[in-house]
Design a protein around this motif. Structure first.
Motif, PDB file in Angstrom:
ATOM      1  N   GLY A  34       0.792  -1.222   0.000  1.00  0.00           N
ATOM      2  CA  GLY A  34       0.000   0.000   0.000  1.00  0.00           C
ATOM      3  C   GLY A  34       0.820   1.264   0.000  1.00  0.00           C
ATOM      4  O   GLY A  34       0.460   2.248   0.649  1.00  0.00           O
ATOM      5  N   GLY A  35       1.923   1.281  -0.721  1.00  0.00           N
ATOM      6  CA  GLY A  35       2.772   2.475  -0.756  1.00  0.00           C
ATOM      7  C   GLY A  35       3.270   2.766  -2.151  1.00  0.00           C
ATOM      8  O   GLY A  35       3.102   1.978  -3.068  1.00  0.00           O
ATOM      9  N   LEU A  41      11.784   4.674   0.757  1.00  0.00           N
ATOM     10  CA  LEU A  41      13.059   4.933   1.426  1.00  0.00           C
ATOM     11  C   LEU A  41      12.895   5.762   2.693  1.00  0.00           C
ATOM     12  O   LEU A  41      13.723   5.680   3.602  1.00  0.00           O
ATOM     13  CB  LEU A  41      14.027   5.630   0.465  1.00  0.00           C
ATOM     14  CG  LEU A  41      14.597   4.752  -0.654  1.00  0.00           C
ATOM     15  CD1 LEU A  41      15.455   5.583  -1.601  1.00  0.00           C
ATOM     16  CD2 LEU A  41      15.410   3.603  -0.083  1.00  0.00           C
ATOM     17  N   GLU A  42      11.826   6.544   2.773  1.00  0.00           N
ATOM     18  CA  GLU A  42      11.601   7.360   3.965  1.00  0.00           C
ATOM     19  C   GLU A  42      11.301   6.508   5.183  1.00  0.00           C
ATOM     20  O   GLU A  42      11.395   6.982   6.323  1.00  0.00           O
ATOM     21  CB  GLU A  42      10.449   8.335   3.711  1.00  0.00           C
ATOM     22  CG  GLU A  42      10.729   9.352   2.608  1.00  0.00           C
ATOM     23  CD  GLU A  42      12.018  10.122   2.845  1.00  0.00           C
ATOM     24  OE1 GLU A  42      12.227  10.588   3.985  1.00  0.00           O
ATOM     25  OE2 GLU A  42      12.824  10.248   1.896  1.00  0.00           O
ATOM     26  N   ARG A  43      10.945   5.252   4.967  1.00  0.00           N
ATOM     27  CA  ARG A  43      10.650   4.366   6.092  1.00  0.00           C
ATOM     28  C   ARG A  43      11.912   3.842   6.765  1.00  0.00           C
ATOM     29  O   ARG A  43      11.846   3.293   7.865  1.00  0.00           O
ATOM     30  CB  ARG A  43       9.815   3.170   5.608  1.00  0.00           C
ATOM     31  CG  ARG A  43       8.480   3.566   4.983  1.00  0.00           C
ATOM     32  CD  ARG A  43       7.707   2.342   4.530  1.00  0.00           C
ATOM     33  NE  ARG A  43       6.433   2.712   3.940  1.00  0.00           N
ATOM     34  CZ  ARG A  43       5.557   1.847   3.462  1.00  0.00           C
ATOM     35  NH1 ARG A  43       5.821   0.556   3.513  1.00  0.00           N
ATOM     36  NH2 ARG A  43       4.407   2.257   2.946  1.00  0.00           N
ATOM     37  N   LEU A  44      13.036   3.977   6.099  1.00  0.00           N
ATOM     38  CA  LEU A  44      14.284   3.466   6.674  1.00  0.00           C
ATOM     39  C   LEU A  44      14.900   4.475   7.637  1.00  0.00           C
ATOM     40  O   LEU A  44      14.827   5.686   7.416  1.00  0.00           O
ATOM     41  CB  LEU A  44      15.292   3.166   5.563  1.00  0.00           C
ATOM     42  CG  LEU A  44      14.954   2.028   4.606  1.00  0.00           C
ATOM     43  CD1 LEU A  44      16.018   1.933   3.520  1.00  0.00           C
ATOM     44  CD2 LEU A  44      14.839   0.699   5.349  1.00  0.00           C
ATOM     45  N   PRO A  45      15.546   3.989   8.703  1.00  0.00           N
ATOM     46  CA  PRO A  45      16.257   4.896   9.623  1.00  0.00           C
ATOM     47  C   PRO A  45      17.377   5.628   8.872  1.00  0.00           C
ATOM     48  O   PRO A  45      17.962   5.081   7.933  1.00  0.00           O
ATOM     49  CB  PRO A  45      16.830   3.940  10.674  1.00  0.00           C
ATOM     50  CG  PRO A  45      15.994   2.701  10.577  1.00  0.00           C
ATOM     51  CD  PRO A  45      15.598   2.585   9.142  1.00  0.00           C
ATOM     52  N   ASP A  50      22.182   6.200   5.226  1.00  0.00           N
ATOM     53  CA  ASP A  50      23.533   6.741   5.064  1.00  0.00           C
ATOM     54  C   ASP A  50      24.547   5.655   4.707  1.00  0.00           C
ATOM     55  O   ASP A  50      25.558   5.935   4.049  1.00  0.00           O
ATOM     56  CB  ASP A  50      23.977   7.445   6.349  1.00  0.00           C
ATOM     57  CG  ASP A  50      23.181   8.714   6.624  1.00  0.00           C
ATOM     58  OD1 ASP A  50      22.535   9.218   5.681  1.00  0.00           O
ATOM     59  OD2 ASP A  50      23.191   9.191   7.778  1.00  0.00           O
ATOM     60  N   GLN A  51      24.300   4.431   5.144  1.00  0.00           N
ATOM     61  CA  GLN A  51      25.254   3.343   4.926  1.00  0.00           C
ATOM     62  C   GLN A  51      24.848   2.410   3.786  1.00  0.00           C
ATOM     63  O   GLN A  51      25.547   1.444   3.492  1.00  0.00           O
ATOM     64  CB  GLN A  51      25.400   2.523   6.215  1.00  0.00           C
ATOM     65  CG  GLN A  51      25.922   3.325   7.395  1.00  0.00           C
ATOM     66  CD  GLN A  51      25.899   2.534   8.693  1.00  0.00           C
ATOM     67  OE1 GLN A  51      25.635   1.339   8.708  1.00  0.00           O
ATOM     68  NE2 GLN A  51      26.166   3.218   9.798  1.00  0.00           N
ATOM     69  N   THR A 189      10.291  -2.374   2.222  1.00  0.00           N
ATOM     70  CA  THR A 189       9.084  -3.198   2.156  1.00  0.00           C
ATOM     71  C   THR A 189       9.103  -4.290   3.216  1.00  0.00           C
ATOM     72  O   THR A 189       8.045  -4.692   3.720  1.00  0.00           O
ATOM     73  CB  THR A 189       8.927  -3.868   0.779  1.00  0.00           C
ATOM     74  OG1 THR A 189       9.988  -4.792   0.560  1.00  0.00           O
ATOM     75  CG2 THR A 189       8.899  -2.837  -0.334  1.00  0.00           C
ATOM     76  N   GLN A 190      10.301  -4.744   3.569  1.00  0.00           N
ATOM     77  CA  GLN A 190      10.414  -5.831   4.547  1.00  0.00           C
ATOM     78  C   GLN A 190      10.238  -5.358   5.991  1.00  0.00           C
ATOM     79  O   GLN A 190      10.215  -6.167   6.906  1.00  0.00           O
ATOM     80  CB  GLN A 190      11.763  -6.542   4.375  1.00  0.00           C
ATOM     81  CG  GLN A 190      11.856  -7.322   3.065  1.00  0.00           C
ATOM     82  CD  GLN A 190      13.234  -7.925   2.835  1.00  0.00           C
ATOM     83  OE1 GLN A 190      14.183  -7.220   2.519  1.00  0.00           O
ATOM     84  NE2 GLN A 190      13.351  -9.222   3.020  1.00  0.00           N
ATOM     85  N   THR A 191      10.141  -4.052   6.174  1.00  0.00           N
ATOM     86  CA  THR A 191       9.946  -3.524   7.523  1.00  0.00           C
ATOM     87  C   THR A 191       8.504  -3.096   7.772  1.00  0.00           C
ATOM     88  O   THR A 191       8.196  -2.542   8.828  1.00  0.00           O
ATOM     89  CB  THR A 191      10.875  -2.312   7.767  1.00  0.00           C
ATOM     90  OG1 THR A 191      10.509  -1.251   6.875  1.00  0.00           O
ATOM     91  CG2 THR A 191      12.325  -2.674   7.537  1.00  0.00           C
ATOM     92  N   VAL A 192       7.622  -3.327   6.789  1.00  0.00           N
ATOM     93  CA  VAL A 192       6.219  -2.944   6.947  1.00  0.00           C
ATOM     94  C   VAL A 192       5.607  -3.740   8.103  1.00  0.00           C
ATOM     95  O   VAL A 192       5.655  -4.966   8.113  1.00  0.00           O
ATOM     96  CB  VAL A 192       5.425  -3.223   5.654  1.00  0.00           C
ATOM     97  CG1 VAL A 192       3.945  -2.880   5.859  1.00  0.00           C
ATOM     98  CG2 VAL A 192       6.003  -2.404   4.505  1.00  0.00           C
ATOM     99  N   PRO A 193       5.037  -3.060   9.097  1.00  0.00           N
ATOM    100  CA  PRO A 193       4.455  -3.762  10.253  1.00  0.00           C
ATOM    101  C   PRO A 193       3.420  -4.799   9.824  1.00  0.00           C
ATOM    102  O   PRO A 193       2.591  -4.547   8.956  1.00  0.00           O
ATOM    103  CB  PRO A 193       3.797  -2.633  11.057  1.00  0.00           C
ATOM    104  CG  PRO A 193       4.550  -1.409  10.660  1.00  0.00           C
ATOM    105  CD  PRO A 193       4.910  -1.596   9.221  1.00  0.00           C
TER     106      PRO A 193
END
Length: 251
Positions: A34-35, A41-45, A50-51, A189-193
């Motif tokens: 749903g994105g 990329l904004e979902r990543l810390p 940076d790395q 995508t793999q961090t989607v709750p």
């Protein structure tokens, strides 16, 4: 003897069909999570973003060594098996959130690169040849399965012209920034709750399907240039026209 124009046109049409199929599979992932791709990329810390480029370059270095080293031990697999393996790894990587997804990144990259090498061999090229090894890497310079470009980015097909004389390490450094964005979308995508495992599986399915199709386009175009005697740039432009040509509605 060169191929007749009708045969060249038919091959271009077949390659255009592969290209379109490669890009359409990524939409399944976007529907699942749903994105929009540009927002993933904004979902990543920030520390991960940076790395990411360095991590991607290292993953490519590891993948190149592992993929080439495995060729004498493990035979090339069918495309569906590569896809199934990567899908299972994506599910496992997504189940543990970002830490496991990061750990899975170089493994998935190795499977992707090995499948690209297998397709190069299928088209009659030797993946151990330094020039073919570089061309296998340039497949990663394509837009990625979550890009909605519909043929706007076919530049990777002409990338071999700019890679003359470059080392494999040099090619990796050139490709890493582009691939970092693509892999960052995958990690996001793999961090989607609640959807980690499912999104990880779907993403890896999309990525493996995409890069295998793109490898067929890349090496199919190289073979067509050799067989037809027509300049590669001319064939790339013909492919671009075929990919971007609007569909004609009947009725």
């Amino acid at each position: 003897m060169s191929l007749p124009t009708v045969s060249v046109d038919a091959e271009i049409a077949a390659l255009a069909k592969r290209y379109k199929a490669a890009n359409s599979v990524g939409m399944q992932v976007l529907n699942l999570i749903g994105g929009q791709a540009e927002n993933l990329l904004e979902r990543l810390p920030d520390r991960v973003k940076d790395q990411l480029e360095g991590a991607t370059a290292r993953a490519l270095e590891v993948a190149m060594r592992a993929a080439q080293g495995s060729r004498g031990v493990v035979p090339d697999q069918k495309g569906w098996l590569n896809t199934a393996l990567a899908t299972a790894m994506g599910a496992a990587g997504g189940a543990g959130g970002l830490p496991s997804a990061l750990a899975e990144l170089p493994v998935t990259t190795t499977v992707l690169l090995r499948s690209i090498q297998g397709i190069a061999a299928e088209h009659g090229y030797d993946p151990e040849d330094p020039e073919i090894a570089k061309e296998c890497l340039t497949v990663f310079a394509s837009a990625g399965p979550l890009a909605q470009d519909d043929g706007a980015d076919l530049g990777f097909l002409s990338a071999r012209v700019t890679l003359t004389g470059a080392t494999v390490h040099g090619v990796i450094n050139r490709i890493a920034p582009r691939l970092a964005t693509v892999m960052g979308q995958k990690l996001a995508t793999q961090t989607v709750p609640l959807l980690g495992a499912a999104a990880g599986a779907a993403t890896n399915y999309a990525y493996t399907s995409y890069y295998q199709q793109m490898a067929h386009v890349h090496f199919g175009l190289r073979t067509l240039a050799r067989q037809s005697g027509r300049p590669r740039g001319e064939l790339v432009e013909a492919l671009r026209v075929a990919v971007t040509r609007p569909k004609v509605k009947i009725g």
